[in-house]
Scaffold this active site. Structure first.
Site, PDB file in Angstrom:
ATOM      1  NE  ARG A 258      -2.252   0.672   3.937  1.00 58.29           N
ATOM      2  CZ  ARG A 258      -1.595   1.296   4.923  1.00 58.29           C
ATOM      3  NH1 ARG A 258      -1.097   2.497   4.742  1.00 58.29           N
ATOM      4  NH2 ARG A 258      -1.420   0.705   6.088  1.00 58.29           N
ATOM      5  CG  HIS A 262      -5.827   1.789   6.714  1.00 56.68           C
ATOM      6  ND1 HIS A 262      -5.954   0.489   6.275  1.00 56.68           N
ATOM      7  CD2 HIS A 262      -6.974   2.077   7.367  1.00 56.68           C
ATOM      8  CE1 HIS A 262      -7.138   0.015   6.656  1.00 56.68           C
ATOM      9  NE2 HIS A 262      -7.769   0.961   7.322  1.00 56.68           N
ATOM     10  CE1 TYR A 271       1.358   2.352   8.829  1.00 55.75           C
ATOM     11  CE2 TYR A 271       0.029   3.785  10.224  1.00 55.75           C
ATOM     12  CZ  TYR A 271       0.222   3.121   9.032  1.00 55.75           C
ATOM     13  OH  TYR A 271      -0.718   3.232   8.032  1.00 55.75           O
TER      14      TYR A 271
HETATM   15  C1  LIG Z   1     -13.769  -6.872  11.853  1.00 52.22           C
HETATM   16  C2  LIG Z   1     -13.078  -5.581  11.667  1.00 52.22           C
HETATM   17  N1  LIG Z   1     -12.211  -5.158  12.600  1.00 52.22           N
HETATM   18  C3  LIG Z   1     -11.579  -3.982  12.457  1.00 52.22           C
HETATM   19  C4  LIG Z   1     -11.812  -3.196  11.369  1.00 52.22           C
HETATM   20  C5  LIG Z   1     -11.093  -1.868  11.210  1.00 52.22           C
HETATM   21  N2  LIG Z   1     -10.140  -1.993  10.115  1.00 52.22           N
HETATM   22  C6  LIG Z   1     -10.454  -1.610   8.867  1.00 52.22           C
HETATM   23  S1  LIG Z   1      -9.296  -2.026   7.780  1.00 52.22           S
HETATM   24  C7  LIG Z   1      -8.320  -2.700   8.949  1.00 52.22           C
HETATM   25  C8  LIG Z   1      -7.020  -3.319   8.560  1.00 52.22           C
HETATM   26  C9  LIG Z   1      -7.222  -4.305   7.475  1.00 52.22           C
HETATM   27  O1  LIG Z   1      -6.013  -4.815   7.080  1.00 52.22           O
HETATM   28  P1  LIG Z   1      -5.883  -5.813   5.874  1.00 52.22           P
HETATM   29  O2  LIG Z   1      -6.823  -6.948   6.029  1.00 52.22           O
HETATM   30  O3  LIG Z   1      -4.451  -6.145   5.735  1.00 52.22           O
HETATM   31  O4  LIG Z   1      -6.389  -4.987   4.616  1.00 52.22           O
HETATM   32  P2  LIG Z   1      -5.863  -3.591   4.077  1.00 52.22           P
HETATM   33  O5  LIG Z   1      -6.596  -2.541   4.828  1.00 52.22           O
HETATM   34  O6  LIG Z   1      -4.401  -3.530   4.296  1.00 52.22           O
HETATM   35  O7  LIG Z   1      -6.242  -3.594   2.647  1.00 52.22           O
HETATM   36  C10 LIG Z   1      -8.909  -2.594  10.197  1.00 52.22           C
HETATM   37  C11 LIG Z   1      -8.318  -3.059  11.462  1.00 52.22           C
HETATM   38  C12 LIG Z   1     -12.733  -3.671  10.416  1.00 52.22           C
HETATM   39  N3  LIG Z   1     -13.039  -2.965   9.313  1.00 52.22           N
HETATM   40  N4  LIG Z   1     -13.347  -4.861  10.587  1.00 52.22           N
END
Ligand SMILES: Cc1ncc(C[n+]2csc(CCOP(=O)(O)OP(=O)(O)O)c2C)c(N)n1
Lengths: 384, 326
Positions: A258, A262, A271
């Site tokens: 990415r 985020h 971070y």
């Molecule tokens: C069940 C849940 N917990 C927490 C969140 C908050 N949240 C949104 S995106 C994210 C990180 C997701 O990481 P990843 O799966 O690696 O996908 P990326 O965002 O890097 O595409 C978090 C903790 C959420 N959307 N859903």
């Protein structure tokens, strides 16, 4: 009895076709027609340009928070490209690129992120689920779709997207387990972009790869260079063909990055280091693919301007459509409006009439007069 | 005494309790290096290290489940669920276990833990980032459900929650995080869980609110005073469960009229329990039906329509006037 080694003794393959200068391993080069190569690049560039435009729209307050795709275009386009329109695409919340490819109009995507649920309504003939926000929760749905397709004897397959962080959720493991047990036609596409907000992959899992998690559930996993659209395409095509042939699920781990925030609410400088980001900028999937196309003389002149014009026209359509009629919030709660919601909707009509809340542009519409009776009113917002 | 916003006030509570008690630790998604997506745990990682401020993998069920294990061992975890909309992923751990270990083990074990989560609207966010779900937790025997209404109550209640021997679900209104500063004393302050707070005294009408809705109720009370000459008694609930029935019935016993305001959908929401409690405790004093001003019974509507869905001052005033005119 002695201790004996049991299966699995495993290896995980890593696939890469194009290097960061656009040179390639010709033995691995997938057969893609020049036209398709151009379409692929166009889609990746559109994804990138829209992403950048959306960041600006967000900064101006014209849309809300969203999750940019910058850096992940090859992972998304290389995979979604291998689907047929009759296949199913199950996104998480960072698949703007894949959604564009599947035919979601730009203005719908913008509407969605501007807080209008109508932006999330799939077209009647589209086999895409809407954006799912709770991480990994869409994966069991994808397995259910695949089961249903198999049950009906359709040759549709399912492609489901998620991130590296998602692989820590129970829903991920439960979905993969069901997919393995049921042997359903599904391709799991993990975009391992190294970060789940501020949490790096090494804090997310102690596994060497994410691809290997498939092996625990009894089906193949492969790791690909997720910034190499040809590698993603090759692995996806193989997985799609397997699924369609009845050979069951595959997990593809796209190793990508990415490049941006985020979401627009995030500050990655807290971070991760600039050096790390710079390192990955050198592996930008667009630069690499365009270098390859350049060598094959397939780059279109003025493409960027064309795409920007397309986006600008869509932004205009989005702004014209961004009118919130509050009464529509009652439209899709149930198939039929129950009595307590009839009452609540009536209260809303009174509030709009007395101008306590702003009526939608164009003044009071006929809907204000007509009591909701049976069924969903205006179920589809798509032009018929 | 320092002027702090709610984020800083919560941070102070965590910091001081962690300094005071080595068994208190923090766990959640992005709570460490990043300091939490709302920065409530800012700097704790630097001060107390990764062992006490745990950046967990992305799995709510395991955050709560492992915290239960730590609590059974005697630690006092303060868990952060990033948004209340994602607590359904750990709802089984909360309901099946955190709330029940005391009963199941007949007092041998209990879960001294706090589950903090941001809730509620007002931040132009997508689905699962704006909802209010306090009613689910308030309904579960064995849990306490707390919702502060500003920096000072947030700080004091979080300290109380951390020290409470039972599991406390602690909701933080996102709309309040940066909504203004209040004087917060430097020395540790607590507030009793289970007790509401009288914010404004009056004899004509009682308005009951909590969290971000309190400000709205305050505005409505002022407007009713200025325009209608009505003296409103305003109650800041602070604890949803166990409900402070005594304060509620005493107030409505005096005013005879009640309006309840919450952001959660109306049906089967906290307003229903509050109204029933008032009926049980002050039936003979009631001069008018109790009114509830709440979100409509619809799922997330998208932030473009959020204002039309959640209570606003005009809806509170309208309900108050109907009650007064009854
Ligand atoms: C069940 C849940 N917990 C927490 C969140 C908050 N949240 C949104 S995106 C994210 C990180 C997701 O990481 P990843 O799966 O690696 O996908 P990326 O965002 O890097 O595409 C978090 C903790 C959420 N959307 N859903």
């Amino acid at each position: 009895m002695p201790r004996v080694p049991l299966e699995p003794r495993f290896t995980i393959e890593y696939l890469s076709v194009l290097d960061s200068d656009g040179n390639l391993d010709t033995t691995l080069e997938p057969q893609i027609s020049p036209d398709d190569l151009k379409r692929l690049y166009r889609a990746m560039l559109l994804g990138r340009r829209l992403d950048e435009r959306m960041v600006r729209l967000q900064r101006q307050g014209r849309i809300g928070t969203f999750a940019p795709i910058k850096g992940q275009e090859a992972s998304q386009m290389g995979s979604v490209f291998t689907l047929r329109p009759t296949d199913w695409m199950v996104p998480s919340f960072r698949e703007t690129g894949a959604m564009l490819w599947r035919g979601w109009p730009i203005e719908k995507i913008l509407l969605f992120f501007a807080g209008y649920l109508e932006g999330g309504q799939p077209a009647p003939d589209h086999h895409d689920l809407p954006i799912t926000v709770p991480v990994a929760t869409q994966l069991p749905h994808a397995v259910g779709l695949a089961y249903a397709a198999q049950y009906r004897g359709d040759d549709a397959i399912v492609m489901a997207y998620f991130g590296d962080g998602a692989t820590s959720e129970g829903d991920f493991h439960e979905a993969l387990n069901f997919a393995g047990v049921w042997h359903v036609p599904i391709v799991f596409v993990c975009q391992n972009n190294q970060w789940a907000i501020s949490v790096p992959l090494k804090k997310q899992t102690h596994s060497r790869t994410l691809a290997q998690k498939a092996l625990a559930y009894g089906f193949p996993g492969i790791q690909v260079d997720g910034n190499d659209v040809l590698a993603v395409y090759a692995a996806s095509r193989e997985a799609v063909e397997r699924a369609r042939a009845g050979d069951g699920p595959t997990l593809i781990e796209c190793v990508t990055y990415r490049l941006g925030v985020h979401t627009t609410a995030d500050d990655p400088t807290r971070y991760r280091s600039d050096e790390e980001v710079k390192e990955w900028v050198r592996k930008d999937p667009l630069t690499r693919f365009s270098a390859y196309l350049q060598k094959r003389n397939l780059l279109e002149e003025g493409l960027e301007e064309k795409l920007d014009d397309e986006i600008a026209a869509a932004v205009k359509r989005f702004e014209a459509a961004a009118v919130a009629d509050p009464l529509t919030m009652f439209d899709h709660v149930y198939a039929e409006l129950p009595p307590h919601l009839v009452t609540q909707r009536e209260e809303m009509v009174q509030r709009v009439r007395s101008r306590v809340i702003e009526p939608p542009a164009g003044g009071e519409t006929e809907q204000l007069e007509s009591p909701p009776l049976r069924g969903q009113r205006r179920t589809s917002r798509w032009p018929s | 005494m320092a002027k702090l916003n709610m984020v800083k006030a919560l941070n102070l509570a965590l910091l001081q309790e962690m300094e005071r008690d080595a068994d208190v630790l923090v766990i959640g998604e992005d709570v460490g290096v990043d300091g939490g997506v709302f920065r409530v745990t800012e700097d704790l990682h630097r001060k107390f290290g990764a062992k006490r401020v745990i950046d967990s993998p992305l799995a709510e069920a395991a955050i709560i489940g492992t915290s239960i294990g730590m609590a059974l061992y005697g630690l006092k975890p303060v868990c952060e669920i990033q948004f209340s909309g994602f607590a359904f992923q750990c709802f089984h751990q909360i309901e099946n276990h955190a709330a029940r270990y005391r009963m199941r083990s007949q007092g041998r074990f209990h879960c001294q833990m706090v589950v903090r989560m941001p809730y509620g609207g007002g931040v132009r966010a997508i689905e699962h980032h704006s909802e209010s779900e306090e009613q689910f937790y308030a309904h579960i025997p064995g849990l306490k459900m707390v919702i502060p209404s500003g920096p000072r109550t947030a700080r004091a209640l979080l300290v109380s929650a951390i020290r409470d021997p039972d599991p406390v679900i602690f909701f933080e209104a996102k709309a309040l995080y940066h909504a203004g500063r209040e004087d917060v004393p430097d020395e540790i302050e607590t507030l009793p869980i289970g007790r509401a707070r009288l914010v404004r005294e009056g004899s004509d009408l009682t308005i009951i609110a909590y969290g971000a809705m309190l400000r709205l109720a305050q505005e409505a009370a002022q407007l009713l005073h200025d325009e209608d000459g009505v003296a409103t008694e305003l109650i800041d609930l602070l604890t949803i469960s166990p409900l402070d029935r005594e304060t509620l019935t005493a107030s409505v016993g005096k005013t005879g009229r009640a309006v309840i305001v919450h952001e959660a959908p109306k049906s089967f929401g906290p307003g229903a329990e509050i109204a029933a409690s008032i009926m049980e405790g002050a039936f003979l004093s009631l001069e008018a039906p109790i009114r509830r001003v709440a979100a409509y019974d619809v799922p997330f509507v998208g932030f473009a329509r959020e204002k039309a869905n959640v209570p606003d001052v005009s809806r509170v005033v309208a309900a108050a006037r109907e009650t007064l005119a009854f």
